[in-house]
Design an enzyme around this catalytic site. Structure first.
Site, PDB file in Angstrom:
ATOM      1  N   THR A   2       0.993  -1.471  -0.429  1.00  0.00           N
ATOM      2  CA  THR A   2      -0.440  -0.019   0.196  1.00  0.00           C
ATOM      3  C   THR A   2       0.938   1.335   0.060  1.00  0.00           C
ATOM      4  O   THR A   2       2.094   0.747   0.230  1.00  0.00           O
ATOM      5  CB  THR A   2      -0.979  -0.168   1.165  1.00  0.00           C
ATOM      6  N   ASP A   3       0.035   3.067  -0.544  1.00  0.00           N
ATOM      7  CA  ASP A   3       0.679   3.276  -0.220  1.00  0.00           C
ATOM      8  C   ASP A   3       1.642   3.633   1.258  1.00  0.00           C
ATOM      9  O   ASP A   3       2.146   5.131   1.372  1.00  0.00           O
ATOM     10  CB  ASP A   3       0.596   5.335  -1.227  1.00  0.00           C
ATOM     11  N   GLU A   4       0.187   3.185   2.002  1.00  0.00           N
ATOM     12  CA  GLU A   4       0.534   4.355   3.478  1.00  0.00           C
ATOM     13  C   GLU A   4       1.480   4.130   4.245  1.00  0.00           C
ATOM     14  O   GLU A   4       1.937   4.302   5.262  1.00  0.00           O
ATOM     15  CB  GLU A   4      -1.099   3.355   4.417  1.00  0.00           C
ATOM     16  N   LYS A  54       2.038  -3.400   7.398  1.00  0.00           N
ATOM     17  CA  LYS A  54       2.034  -3.378   5.772  1.00  0.00           C
ATOM     18  C   LYS A  54       4.020  -3.342   5.696  1.00  0.00           C
ATOM     19  O   LYS A  54       4.362  -3.507   4.905  1.00  0.00           O
ATOM     20  CB  LYS A  54       1.537  -2.968   5.475  1.00  0.00           C
ATOM     21  N   TYR A 108      -1.526  -0.707  11.043  1.00  0.00           N
ATOM     22  CA  TYR A 108      -1.978  -1.567   9.859  1.00  0.00           C
ATOM     23  C   TYR A 108      -1.025  -0.950   9.555  1.00  0.00           C
ATOM     24  O   TYR A 108      -0.276  -1.965   8.342  1.00  0.00           O
ATOM     25  CB  TYR A 108      -2.978  -0.981   9.063  1.00  0.00           C
TER      26      TYR A 108
HETATM   27  P1  NAD Z   1      -9.935  -7.328   2.212  1.00  0.00           P
HETATM   28  O1  NAD Z   1     -10.001  -7.025   4.226  1.00  0.00           O
HETATM   29  O2  NAD Z   1     -11.426  -6.626   1.168  1.00  0.00           O
HETATM   30  O3  NAD Z   1     -10.295  -8.893   2.392  1.00  0.00           O
HETATM   31  C1  NAD Z   1      -8.912  -9.620   3.237  1.00  0.00           C
HETATM   32  C2  NAD Z   1      -8.650 -10.974   2.861  1.00  0.00           C
HETATM   33  O4  NAD Z   1      -7.717 -11.309   3.341  1.00  0.00           O
HETATM   34  C3  NAD Z   1     -10.295 -11.569   3.342  1.00  0.00           C
HETATM   35  O5  NAD Z   1     -10.789 -12.488   2.493  1.00  0.00           O
HETATM   36  C4  NAD Z   1      -9.609 -12.563   4.352  1.00  0.00           C
HETATM   37  O6  NAD Z   1     -10.930 -13.435   4.592  1.00  0.00           O
HETATM   38  C5  NAD Z   1      -8.780 -12.765   4.356  1.00  0.00           C
HETATM   39  N1  NAD Z   1      -7.204 -13.496   5.475  1.00  0.00           N
HETATM   40  C6  NAD Z   1      -7.198 -12.469   6.214  1.00  0.00           C
HETATM   41  N2  NAD Z   1      -6.371 -12.584   6.915  1.00  0.00           N
HETATM   42  C7  NAD Z   1      -6.456 -14.345   6.612  1.00  0.00           C
HETATM   43  C8  NAD Z   1      -5.356 -14.960   6.890  1.00  0.00           C
HETATM   44  N3  NAD Z   1      -4.452 -15.062   8.677  1.00  0.00           N
HETATM   45  N4  NAD Z   1      -4.773 -15.997   5.822  1.00  0.00           N
HETATM   46  C9  NAD Z   1      -5.950 -16.593   4.882  1.00  0.00           C
HETATM   47  N5  NAD Z   1      -6.609 -15.067   4.535  1.00  0.00           N
HETATM   48  C10 NAD Z   1      -6.833 -14.580   5.966  1.00  0.00           C
HETATM   49  O7  NAD Z   1      -8.811  -6.564   1.820  1.00  0.00           O
HETATM   50  P2  NAD Z   1      -8.387  -5.863   1.148  1.00  0.00           P
HETATM   51  O8  NAD Z   1      -8.846  -3.996   0.317  1.00  0.00           O
HETATM   52  O9  NAD Z   1      -8.727  -6.503  -0.840  1.00  0.00           O
HETATM   53  O10 NAD Z   1      -6.776  -5.518   0.495  1.00  0.00           O
HETATM   54  C11 NAD Z   1      -6.147  -6.731  -0.774  1.00  0.00           C
HETATM   55  C12 NAD Z   1      -4.526  -6.794   0.110  1.00  0.00           C
HETATM   56  O11 NAD Z   1      -4.462  -5.064  -1.047  1.00  0.00           O
HETATM   57  C13 NAD Z   1      -3.993  -6.211   1.359  1.00  0.00           C
HETATM   58  O12 NAD Z   1      -2.511  -6.183   0.745  1.00  0.00           O
HETATM   59  C14 NAD Z   1      -3.937  -4.135   1.160  1.00  0.00           C
HETATM   60  O13 NAD Z   1      -3.112  -3.892   2.221  1.00  0.00           O
HETATM   61  C15 NAD Z   1      -3.758  -4.481   0.023  1.00  0.00           C
HETATM   62  N6  NAD Z   1      -4.183  -2.272  -0.419  1.00  0.00           N
HETATM   63  C16 NAD Z   1      -5.552  -2.797  -0.263  1.00  0.00           C
HETATM   64  C17 NAD Z   1      -6.138  -1.214  -0.825  1.00  0.00           C
HETATM   65  C18 NAD Z   1      -7.413  -0.570  -0.689  1.00  0.00           C
HETATM   66  O14 NAD Z   1      -7.803   0.418  -0.943  1.00  0.00           O
HETATM   67  N7  NAD Z   1      -7.900  -2.084  -0.169  1.00  0.00           N
HETATM   68  C19 NAD Z   1      -5.014  -0.218  -1.383  1.00  0.00           C
HETATM   69  C20 NAD Z   1      -4.087  -0.966  -1.538  1.00  0.00           C
HETATM   70  C21 NAD Z   1      -3.650  -2.290  -1.328  1.00  0.00           C
HETATM   71  O1  DAU Z   2      -3.739   4.124   0.594  1.00  0.00           O
HETATM   72  C1  DAU Z   2      -4.219   2.904   0.682  1.00  0.00           C
HETATM   73  C2  DAU Z   2      -5.288   2.283   2.018  1.00  0.00           C
HETATM   74  O2  DAU Z   2      -6.810   2.799   1.191  1.00  0.00           O
HETATM   75  C3  DAU Z   2      -5.166   0.638   1.965  1.00  0.00           C
HETATM   76  O3  DAU Z   2      -3.722   0.483   2.006  1.00  0.00           O
HETATM   77  C4  DAU Z   2      -6.030   0.192   3.231  1.00  0.00           C
HETATM   78  O4  DAU Z   2      -5.656  -0.910   2.874  1.00  0.00           O
HETATM   79  C5  DAU Z   2      -7.703   0.820   2.829  1.00  0.00           C
HETATM   80  O5  DAU Z   2      -8.777   0.354   3.232  1.00  0.00           O
HETATM   81  C6  DAU Z   2      -7.371   2.371   2.530  1.00  0.00           C
HETATM   82  O6  DAU Z   2      -7.452   3.181   4.024  1.00  0.00           O
HETATM   83  P1  DAU Z   2      -7.718   4.836   3.879  1.00  0.00           P
HETATM   84  O7  DAU Z   2      -7.712   4.568   5.230  1.00  0.00           O
HETATM   85  O8  DAU Z   2      -7.582   5.905   2.930  1.00  0.00           O
HETATM   86  O9  DAU Z   2      -9.402   4.169   3.673  1.00  0.00           O
HETATM   87  P2  DAU Z   2     -11.051   4.445   3.941  1.00  0.00           P
HETATM   88  O10 DAU Z   2     -11.905   4.223   2.980  1.00  0.00           O
HETATM   89  O11 DAU Z   2     -10.497   4.152   5.604  1.00  0.00           O
HETATM   90  O12 DAU Z   2     -10.431   6.183   4.313  1.00  0.00           O
HETATM   91  C7  DAU Z   2     -10.429   6.418   3.071  1.00  0.00           C
HETATM   92  C8  DAU Z   2     -11.215   8.333   3.878  1.00  0.00           C
HETATM   93  O13 DAU Z   2     -11.956   8.096   4.340  1.00  0.00           O
HETATM   94  C9  DAU Z   2     -10.024   8.255   5.099  1.00  0.00           C
HETATM   95  O14 DAU Z   2      -9.424   9.653   4.578  1.00  0.00           O
HETATM   96  C10 DAU Z   2     -10.777   8.107   6.586  1.00  0.00           C
HETATM   97  C11 DAU Z   2     -11.489   9.222   5.860  1.00  0.00           C
HETATM   98  N1  DAU Z   2     -13.896   8.880   6.258  1.00  0.00           N
HETATM   99  C12 DAU Z   2     -13.220   7.034   6.598  1.00  0.00           C
HETATM  100  C13 DAU Z   2     -14.703   6.519   6.870  1.00  0.00           C
HETATM  101  C14 DAU Z   2     -14.192   4.929   7.217  1.00  0.00           C
HETATM  102  C15 DAU Z   2     -13.754   8.891   6.708  1.00  0.00           C
HETATM  103  O15 DAU Z   2     -14.201  10.398   6.830  1.00  0.00           O
HETATM  104  N2  DAU Z   2     -15.341   8.401   7.283  1.00  0.00           N
HETATM  105  C16 DAU Z   2     -15.742   6.820   7.163  1.00  0.00           C
HETATM  106  O16 DAU Z   2     -16.677   6.571   7.517  1.00  0.00           O
END
Ligand code: NAD
Ligand code: DAU
Length: 364
Positions: free
Chosen positions: A142-144, A171, A167
């Site tokens: 992730t970019d975080e 990562k 988190y």
């Molecule tokens: P998600 O939370 O939707 O899915 C997580 C999945 O992992 C679920 O299916 C869960 O059952 C499984 N899981 C959790 N713990 C486990 C374990 N111990 N063993 C096997 N399976 C397990 O996640 P996502 O949003 O699809 O994110 C996937 C990846 O992408 C992560 O590495 C996250 O850091 C990265 N990422 C997410 C975002 C975003 O915006 N969502 C952005 C950049 C990178």
């Molecule tokens: O940047 C990549 C990341 O993006 C991933 O690595 C993470 O897995 C993914 O969860 C996401 O993280 P964020 O914290 O940016 O996403 P989230 O959807 O939780 O929040 C997006 C923005 O909105 C953040 O600035 C917090 C804000 N927010 C979020 C929620 C859930 C609100 O203002 N209200 C809310 O209820």
């Protein structure tokens, strides 16, 4: 050496991005003819409904290219048995407990799954592959991990890591481990750092689906802090085509930034979403706007993320293909139409968690 992409182990393929990756690979990618093995522990964020269509089309006797294995990535015996059973040559590791707010309240599961789980996978890959060069371990990050930006600048692949939430710290640690296995053991590793994804099947604790569903149910729309935090949004399928480019042609030992070049303040995005939901559902936009409530900020809330993705564009020719306008419209329609899916992922535990998260944040 040409890479073998025949038996791909996708970890957490029942989550949001992982399930979209499997769908993109099997349904939309004529250049992939191999098998996908999905290992998922089906935690609160994992749901077999996310891959139901894949199971039907590619998991039956006449066309067997998709296999589901229930299990935890920290379980070494299970992971080893999967490498042997399917002769895995590629790992695409969507490692994560992924929600920042949860990591603030319950960090332990993040360290266990994200750090120890990644370690287990890397170590099993190293033992099973025994210095093979035609294999690949792709680690999704992730970019975080880069921390937070003020108004100017972008994260590049050489930006120093500065994680600020449990988190992102977990990562960052798993990223460093992946690179350490490349440097120390020569394990063929690539890594990608992506910005915020959105799209269908995203668990409704994340900003976009949470807001859409709250609007549909007349619930408050909680905006953290002043609502001016900025995220760089990318449609999930574009993330996955970038991953496909990397696992085919990315250079071993390299990291690639993936981003939407699409920065939005949270409050501006929410207003845009309100207009789209109003248009698609017939609800009144002004009434929806009245649901907005500013709540207590997330501790350590990163102010701005913005990705410079020129490396993957120049080196691998990747481009984002879905405009934000189209992606948001598609996403809103999907959440309005797929009420069965919404009901199936929202357990009582989930409802209690989001309710509490909201109550704890209401300003005095
Ligand atoms: P998600 O939370 O939707 O899915 C997580 C999945 O992992 C679920 O299916 C869960 O059952 C499984 N899981 C959790 N713990 C486990 C374990 N111990 N063993 C096997 N399976 C397990 O996640 P996502 O949003 O699809 O994110 C996937 C990846 O992408 C992560 O590495 C996250 O850091 C990265 N990422 C997410 C975002 C975003 O915006 N969502 C952005 C950049 C990178
Ligand atoms: O940047 C990549 C990341 O993006 C991933 O690595 C993470 O897995 C993914 O969860 C996401 O993280 P964020 O914290 O940016 O996403 P989230 O959807 O939780 O929040 C997006 C923005 O909105 C953040 O600035 C917090 C804000 N927010 C979020 C929620 C859930 C609100 O203002 N209200 C809310 O209820």
């Amino acid at each position: 050496m040409a890479r073998t992409l025949t038996n791909i182990l996708v970890t957490r393929g029942a989550g949001f991005i992982g399930s979209n990756f499997i769908r993109t690979m099997l349904k939309k990618n004529p250049n992939f003819s191999g098998r996908i093995i999905n290992l998922d522990a089906l935690t609160y964020a994992g749901n077999l409904k996310n891959v139901e269509d894949i199971e039907k089309e590619f998991g039956n006797e006449s066309c067997r290219r998709y296999f589901f294995e229930y299990g935890d990535i920290c379980d070494r015996e299970k992971v080893e048995s999967i490498f042997r059973k399917y002769n895995i040559d590629t790992v695409v590791h969507f490692a994560a407990e992924s929600h920042v707010d949860r990591s603030i309240l319950q960090p332990e599961t993040f360290l266990k799954t994200n750090v120890m789980g990644t370690f287990t996978l890397l170590d099993c890959a190293k033992s099973y592959w025994q210095n093979r060069e035609d294999v690949l371990f792709h680690h999704i990050s992730t970019d975080e991990v880069y921390g937070t930006l003020d108004k100017n600048g972008f994260f590049t692949e050489t930006t120093a890591y500065n994680p600020r939430s449990p988190y992102s710290a977990s990562k960052a640690s798993s990223d460093q481990l992946a690179m350490a296995y490349y440097c120390t053991h020569g394990l063929p590793v690539t890594l990608s750092n992506c910005s915020n994804n959105y799209g269908c099947y995203q668990f409704p604790e994340k900003f976009i689906p949470l807001m859409i569903l709250n609007m549909m149910e007349g619930k408050k729309l909680p905006v953290y802090g002043d609502g001016k935090n900025i995220r760089d949004w990318l449609f999930v399928e574009d993330h996955n085509t970038a991953v496909w480019n990397i696992i085919n042609n990315g250079r071993i030992g390299e990291r690639y930034n993936i981003g939407g070049e699409n920065e939005w303040e949270n409050i501006t995005l929410l207003n845009r979403l309100i207009d789209i939901v109003a248009q698609k559902s017939g609800l009144n936009a002004d009434k929806l706007r009245n649901l907005i409530v500013y709540v207590k900020d997330r501790p350590g809330h990163d102010r701005r993320y913005a990705i410079d993705c020129s490396k993957i564009k120049t080196e691998l020719g990747w481009r984002r293909s879905v405009s934000f306008e189209d992606g948001l419209a598609k996403t809103v329609e999907w959440y309005i139409e797929n009420t069965d899916w919404v009901e199936s992922v929202r357990s009582e535990r989930y409802l209690a968690w989001t309710e509490n998260n909201y109550k704890n944040r209401i300003n005095e």
